[in-house]
Scaffold this active site. Sequence first.
Site, short mmCIF file in Angstrom:
data_model
loop_
_atom_site.label_atom_id
_atom_site.label_comp_id
_atom_site.label_asym_id
_atom_site.label_seq_id
_atom_site.Cartn_x
_atom_site.Cartn_y
_atom_site.Cartn_z
N TYR A 138 0.76 -1.07 0.17
CA TYR A 138 -0.12 -0.14 0.15
C TYR A 138 0.83 1.29 0.08
O TYR A 138 0.48 2.35 -0.28
CB TYR A 138 -0.86 0.03 1.26
CG TYR A 138 -2.33 -0.61 1.03
CD1 TYR A 138 -2.56 -1.86 0.76
CD2 TYR A 138 -3.42 0.05 1.29
CE1 TYR A 138 -3.50 -2.64 0.36
CE2 TYR A 138 -4.80 -0.42 1.09
CZ TYR A 138 -4.72 -1.63 0.84
OH TYR A 138 -6.10 -2.36 0.57
N LYS A 189 2.74 -15.31 2.76
CA LYS A 189 3.13 -15.95 1.55
C LYS A 189 4.38 -16.13 1.25
O LYS A 189 5.13 -16.07 0.34
CB LYS A 189 2.36 -15.24 0.40
CG LYS A 189 2.54 -15.69 -1.05
CD LYS A 189 1.32 -16.99 -1.19
CE LYS A 189 1.34 -17.58 -2.57
NZ LYS A 189 0.68 -19.12 -2.68
N ASP A 221 -3.39 -18.11 0.55
CA ASP A 221 -4.42 -18.76 -0.39
C ASP A 221 -5.00 -19.91 0.51
O ASP A 221 -6.38 -19.93 0.64
CB ASP A 221 -3.85 -19.09 -1.53
CG ASP A 221 -2.51 -20.08 -1.29
OD1 ASP A 221 -2.08 -20.13 -0.03
OD2 ASP A 221 -1.91 -21.00 -2.17
N ASP A 245 -6.54 -6.54 4.19
CA ASP A 245 -7.84 -6.03 3.40
C ASP A 245 -8.74 -6.98 2.53
O ASP A 245 -9.88 -7.15 2.87
CB ASP A 245 -7.08 -5.15 2.33
CG ASP A 245 -8.22 -4.48 1.44
OD1 ASP A 245 -9.13 -3.90 1.87
OD2 ASP A 245 -8.15 -4.44 0.10
N ASP A 249 -12.45 -8.76 4.21
CA ASP A 249 -14.07 -8.41 3.50
C ASP A 249 -14.54 -9.98 3.48
O ASP A 249 -15.73 -10.02 3.45
CB ASP A 249 -13.37 -8.17 2.21
CG ASP A 249 -13.82 -6.61 1.93
OD1 ASP A 249 -13.81 -5.85 2.98
OD2 ASP A 249 -14.36 -6.08 0.59
C1 IPM Z 1 -10.52 -0.80 4.01
C2 IPM Z 1 -10.52 -0.20 2.33
C3 IPM Z 1 -9.58 0.71 2.32
C4 IPM Z 1 -8.18 -0.20 2.26
C5 IPM Z 1 -9.64 1.46 0.91
C6 IPM Z 1 -11.01 2.31 0.80
C7 IPM Z 1 -8.50 2.43 0.61
O1 IPM Z 1 -10.84 -1.24 1.66
O2 IPM Z 1 -10.42 -0.07 4.44
O3 IPM Z 1 -10.39 -2.15 3.92
O4 IPM Z 1 -7.85 -0.69 1.05
O5 IPM Z 1 -7.67 -0.26 2.90
MG MG Z 2 -10.85 -3.30 2.33
#
Ligand code: IPM
Ligand code: MG
Length: 359
Positions: A138, A189, A221, A245, A249
């Site tokens: 990042y 990884k 993975d 990240d 999710d």
């Molecule tokens: C998160 C989001 C952010 C990230 C984006 C909006 C920059 O996806 O907080 O997980 O990738 O960190």
């Molecule tokens: Mg995210």
Amino acid sequence: MKIAVLPGDGIGPEIVEQAMQVLLALRTDGVRVEMETAPIGGAAHDATGDPLPASTLALAEAADAVLMGAVGGPKYDTLPRAERPEQGLLRIRKALGLFTNLRPAIVYPELADASSLKPELVAGLDLMILRELTGDIYFGQPRGRRTLDNGEPEGFDTMKYSASEIRRIAHVGFAIARKRSRRLCSVDKANVLDTSILWREVVTEVGAAYPDVELSHMYVDNAAMQLVRAPKQFDVMLTGNMFGDILSDEASMLTGSIGLLPSASLDANNKGLYEPIHGSAPDIAGKGVANPLATILSVAMLLRYSGNDETSADRIERAVRQVLSDGLRTADIARPGESTVGSAQMGAAVVAALARQHR
Ligand code: IPM
Ligand code: MG
């Protein structure tokens, strides 16, 4: 406590409004909080041309904690990267030194059948994803675009972690595992990436100081697969910025709704930025139907970690559980045919549940 409130874009302002109502209710009960609002993301870009104006950063720096909604929207998708709403968020994380990102994924009993997995796989799930937030690909330099000798454009980014960056997040991970079931799974990884080989070495080395915590390692993975195969095998998952990240999710869906999950991003002194883990949901923005519970639960984390006010944090979490067991559902967590409430009604129900706790 001084709280900088950054509503952001899309559903951000609607859900943050409900979270502020909860803070105001607590203030009536004697919790001392002051709130000041500032723009971030697309809203800030619209107003000033910058997704993180200096005045917003100054407010956040002066505050004890930051409460954020969400940033981003299709309107900003074609802006150059430096001007995109997401840059506002990434820059504030970096500027405030928020290297620790806590993303709990908890399955509420009332909602176990809202998960995309079979209820028996997720019932009782209580997982903490610990994501490093200020390093990795990042932020790694160099990055950018260049033109190859044959004239074709190439994009490139740099994944990197220094030993000290890995060490400090690893210590946080072991400390958190100690307060939970004493199991820490580090995700990397290391079968492919040098960054990950170092990650694994340093985490193992730090682990020697925590003999009471059971450390395991897993390739990312496999971890992605195990999360949907048997998620309850995990307690604390420690990982880098990009893997975290993605896995957070994925983990959110195990719980049935991304609309329920809060997050905390902390610096070395527990000053933090608190935000729901979901995004700005442009498709439902302005309709008053977004689920404010993730943001309200972010307020609970704010009071717990930055305010050291476990009592108020507990009260909020109990109030949220109460409204869920009372059957209130925003559209994202309703079963087909079930009646739903909007953001404001859900917020008001939490405030009412807080008030009932006194009786
Ligand atoms: C998160 C989001 C952010 C990230 C984006 C909006 C920059 O996806 O907080 O997980 O990738 O960190
Ligand atoms: Mg995210």
